[in-house]
Design a protein around this motif. Structure first.
Motif, PDB file in Angstrom:
ATOM      1  N   GLU A 394      21.571  27.881 -29.505  1.00  0.00           N
ATOM      2  CA  GLU A 394      22.591  28.528 -30.489  1.00  0.00           C
ATOM      3  C   GLU A 394      22.992  28.028 -31.664  1.00  0.00           C
ATOM      4  N   PRO A 395      23.418  28.893 -32.588  1.00  0.00           N
ATOM      5  CA  PRO A 395      23.989  28.101 -33.825  1.00  0.00           C
ATOM      6  C   PRO A 395      25.006  27.070 -33.687  1.00  0.00           C
ATOM      7  N   ASP A 417      18.375  20.074 -35.283  1.00  0.00           N
ATOM      8  CA  ASP A 417      18.742  21.362 -34.861  1.00  0.00           C
ATOM      9  C   ASP A 417      17.543  22.533 -34.761  1.00  0.00           C
ATOM     10  N   GLN A 421      12.632  30.502 -29.419  1.00  0.00           N
ATOM     11  CA  GLN A 421      12.924  31.342 -28.337  1.00  0.00           C
ATOM     12  C   GLN A 421      11.922  31.224 -26.980  1.00  0.00           C
TER      13      GLN A 421
HETATM   14  C1  WTA Z   1      19.380  31.494 -30.155  1.00  0.00           C
HETATM   15  C2  WTA Z   1      16.189  29.141 -26.244  1.00  0.00           C
HETATM   16  C3  WTA Z   1      20.686  29.263 -33.538  1.00  0.00           C
HETATM   17  C4  WTA Z   1      18.758  32.590 -30.960  1.00  0.00           C
HETATM   18  C5  WTA Z   1      15.201  28.002 -26.718  1.00  0.00           C
HETATM   19  C6  WTA Z   1      17.544  33.098 -30.308  1.00  0.00           C
HETATM   20  C7  WTA Z   1      19.392  29.807 -31.655  1.00  0.00           C
HETATM   21  C8  WTA Z   1      17.824  32.856 -28.651  1.00  0.00           C
HETATM   22  C9  WTA Z   1      19.073  28.327 -31.848  1.00  0.00           C
HETATM   23  C10 WTA Z   1      16.626  32.428 -28.083  1.00  0.00           C
HETATM   24  C11 WTA Z   1      19.553  27.455 -32.678  1.00  0.00           C
HETATM   25  C12 WTA Z   1      18.160  29.267 -30.007  1.00  0.00           C
HETATM   26  N1  WTA Z   1      20.285  28.081 -33.588  1.00  0.00           N
HETATM   27  N2  WTA Z   1      20.467  30.197 -32.584  1.00  0.00           N
HETATM   28  N3  WTA Z   1      19.067  26.435 -32.928  1.00  0.00           N
HETATM   29  N4  WTA Z   1      18.061  28.062 -30.604  1.00  0.00           N
HETATM   30  N5  WTA Z   1      18.884  30.314 -30.534  1.00  0.00           N
HETATM   31  O1  WTA Z   1      15.021  32.533 -25.372  1.00  0.00           O
HETATM   32  O2  WTA Z   1      19.683  33.608 -30.921  1.00  0.00           O
HETATM   33  O3  WTA Z   1      16.990  31.042 -24.186  1.00  0.00           O
HETATM   34  O4  WTA Z   1      16.929  34.234 -30.432  1.00  0.00           O
HETATM   35  O5  WTA Z   1      15.711  30.299 -25.958  1.00  0.00           O
HETATM   36  O6  WTA Z   1      18.731  31.631 -28.762  1.00  0.00           O
HETATM   37  O7  WTA Z   1      17.051  32.052 -26.611  1.00  0.00           O
HETATM   38  P1  WTA Z   1      16.061  31.477 -25.361  1.00  0.00           P
END
Ligand code: WTA
Length: 658
Positions: A394-395, A417, A421
């Motif tokens: 997440e952010p 950071d 996904q």
């Molecule tokens: C969010 C997790 C901001 C984003 C690896 C994405 C992030 C979703 C970040 C995917 C980050 C993941 N900064 N937002 N560094 N990393 N996201 O599939 O909204 O569980 O689309 O994968 O998490 O989630 P997932």
């Protein structure tokens, strides 16, 4: 969200890597240059350098039938061989692969030679159970070494794993087993969580209970690891104890080569509808990008680093950065079974001190919860071994970023950071430590070989300083190959929005700053992000309406200090239910119900019982307005509502409930 955006807009701090870090860094600026010069050739050379190919590939990318890509398709490899045997063959069999710490204080150190032997045994067991190429195996385990062993054993025989997070309910497990048609389930009696044994096997038994509708059960066997020591029911003929069959199997197993596009795993993730999507990843491209990013983003020095990614293998981060990336690179890593505050709030920092962890990869929600407890807890431990920190899921707000840097990283360790996904399979946007001057709160730049843009609704690239939607403009090796059993949904969800441009639509909002660096602004669809876990509003709504009391439900993700977003539900109760029951305790009962239906992570923070929901004239629920109420803001524009008075009523009911 708007306050967060304001913060982000004003953030101008920058931290260049130290001269020493830069001088010794694995990643060098020429990676960007060679990727830029020829992206496909760049990935081909990474694939050749980082992996062992039983049959070398000649074809790199086939994009003749977009959005269905193949990478390295005429090459053959064995994923498990790449993560195990070849390290032993190279003389590194005695290197520790896993430093496991149980929540109750149990410890296990497993070398690459031992891990290879154990995976070989389990591979034999799976083959004896009739598992072969393309068969699906569900894995429902706590964070114990057997989780990684199971994944690798499935990969070794060319089968496909579907890991289901141990926190999911029997119903969620059932749905995933059915969708994939799994033949074997690998589980445990239980595992340690919050100081107690939490049982897992009963959920499997419940999931596999006779449905009484004559439907054929795909599962033939359940392989059970003994971890919790709790009593379990036993289904003779179906259930097998791991400790009976695995030690008896041979530890010599020849890893056969499989084509690079052989499916490696299915991992379910929440989308905008009630039904989770089975994201499909294949072998060669996935492993190439997982290994490449793990090596370069985490500056891995396999001989000296002790790496720790705190994710559970039930999530994509646990797949790519606990199982596949680190093991493909021959890393030594810590895995921890339990919760961060058991038996004391400094448990994680105690583990960092004990194992001299050099690289820590975790989620902003964890950092914020440590911030809340206070710096005095981590400061009791020696964290001087940490030289690099990562964030994902997440952010990360600049305040949490700064705290992470100064308290955990003692103002020295760079922070990466990483944005990616389940669908992207591996990291797509991240600073490279030793090269990038980092900015608190910004994921910054695409990794070499990945092409990212921020575009407007028409698909045009926005100017620096502007916001828009995040897209990937070129295929990448670890891209999802589809949604299990649903090619139409794959095309619709990710590729239709920018079909004219051929871009992959990620579902995230983003902006570029004046330097061109990327800042992620959260989801733009009905997917919530609670503690870094993806949840679908539709899935929780359908769980709520499955309760006898509920007539209608609307769910929103509201801003939450600790978890990023929190699930807030608005429900309308059936007239017939109201006539026969009191409403006392119903909100609590509905929260618990969702927990049972989907899993505790989906349990709403608040459930508000309301008489009406805000709808447009065409009947669409306006969640934006409900979010305003849940966050205590002034309610936004209501002019498109069929009944403009409804928001005043809802606000009144929510205020009363609070
Ligand atoms: C969010 C997790 C901001 C984003 C690896 C994405 C992030 C979703 C970040 C995917 C980050 C993941 N900064 N937002 N560094 N990393 N996201 O599939 O909204 O569980 O689309 O994968 O998490 O989630 P997932």
């Amino acid at each position: 969200m708007s306050t967060q955006i304001d913060h982000l807009m004003n953030e101008t701090r920058k931290f260049a890597p130290s001269v020493e870090f830069a001088a010794g860094a694995v990643a060098t600026p020429d990676l960007y240059e060679s990727a830029h010069a020829n992206r496909e050739e760049f990935w081909a050379s990474q694939a050749r350098e980082l992996l062992h190919w039983h049959t070398p590939f000649e074809h790199v990318l086939d994009w003749s039938n977009p959005p269905f890509a193949t990478w390295f398709a005429d090459g053959e490899l064995n994923v498990a061989y790449n993560c195990l045997d070849r390290h032993v063959a190279a003389g590194n069999g005695d290197r520790v692969a896993l430093l496991w710490e149980g929540e109750n204080g149990d410890e296990r150190r497993i070398t690459y030679a031992e891990l290879t032997a154990e995976v070989s045994r389990v591979a034999h067991v799976l083959e004896d159970l009739g598992i072969t190429v393309n068969d699906r195996v569900a894995i429902y385990l706590p964070m114990i070494p057997e989780a990684i062993v199971a994944m690798l054993a499935v990969a070794r025989v060319g089968a496909v794993h579907s890991v289901v997070f141990g926190g999911f309910s029997a119903d969620s497990l059932r749905a995933r087993i059915d969708d994939a048609g799994a033949k074997v389930v690998i589980t445990a009696d239980g595992g340690y969580r919050k100081g107690k044994v939490s049982a897992l096997k009963p959920a499997v038994d419940m999931a596999l209970a006779d449905r009484g509708n004559g439907e054929q059960e795909s599962v033939e066997h359940v392989l059970v690891v003994k971890r919790g020591g709790n009593e379990v029911e036993w289904h003779e003929g179906r259930d097998l104890w791991w400790h009976d069959v695995v030690p008896a199997a041979s530890d010599e197993h020849t890893a056969k080569a499989f084509p690079a596009e052989t499916p490696l795993f299915i991992l379910y993730t929440s989308g905008t509808t009630g039904k989770p999507k089975g994201i499909v990843h294949t072998s060669g491209g996935y492993l190439t990008q997982a290994a490449f990013t793990h090596l370069n983003v985490f500056d891995l020095k396999p001989e000296t680093d002790v790496y720790w990614c705190t994710a559970d293998v039930g999530w994509i981060t646990g797949h790519s950065y606990v199982a596949y990336g680190p093991l493909a690179n021959g890393a030594t890593q810590v895995i921890y079974e339990g919760t961060p505050d058991t038996p004391h709030p400094g448990r994680w920092w105690e583990i960092v001190e004990k194992y001299r962890v050099t690289t820590l990869y975790t989620a902003p929600t964890a950092i914020r919860s440590f911030m809340k407890i206070g710096r005095h807890v981590p400061q009791k431990f020696d964290l001087s071994s940490l030289r690099l920190l990562g964030s994902v899921g997440e952010p990360i707000n600049p305040e949490a970023w700064m705290w992470y840097r100064s308290v955990i990283g003692t103002d020295l360790a760079p922070i990466v950071d990483t944005w990616w996904q389940t669908e992207t399979g591996a990291i797509m946007i991240s600073a490279l430590p030793g090269i990038t001057a980092t900015k608190p709160g910004s994921a910054q730049v695409a990794v070499p070989g990945v092409s990212i843009e921020v575009v407007n609704e028409a698909g045009e690239t926005v100017a620096n300083g502007d916001g828009g939607l995040l897209v990937v403009t070129e295929p990448w090796p670890s891209m999802l190959r589809g949604i299990w059993g649903d090619p139409d949904r794959f095309v619709e969800t990710y590729w239709e929005k920018f079909a004219a441009q051929g871009y992959y639509f990620a579902g995230d909002g983003a902006r570029r700053d004046e330097d061109g660096d990327i800042w992620l602004l959260g989801r733009v669809d009905d997917v919530m992000n609670v503690s870094g876990h993806r949840l679908s509003t539709a899935e929780i709504e359908s769980a709520l309406v499955a309760h006898e009391a509920t007539a209608e439900a609307a769910v929103v993700g509201a801003h939450d200090e600790a978890t990023g977003q929190a699930v807030v539900a608005f429900v309308i109760i059936k007239q017939s239910y109201l006539e026969a029951h009191s409403l006392d305790g119903l909100a609590g009962a509905l929260r618990a119900w969702v927990g049972e239906q989907i899993g505790p992570i989906a349990r709403p923070r608040d459930v508000y019982i309301v008489a009406e929901l805000p709808k447009t004239r065409s009947g669409k629920i306006m969640r934006r307005l409900l979010r305003d109420v849940a966050e205590g803001h002034e309610v936004g524009d209501t002019t498109t509502l069929a009944d403009t008075m409804v928001m005043a009523t809802i606000k009144g009911q929510v205020t009363k409930a609070k």
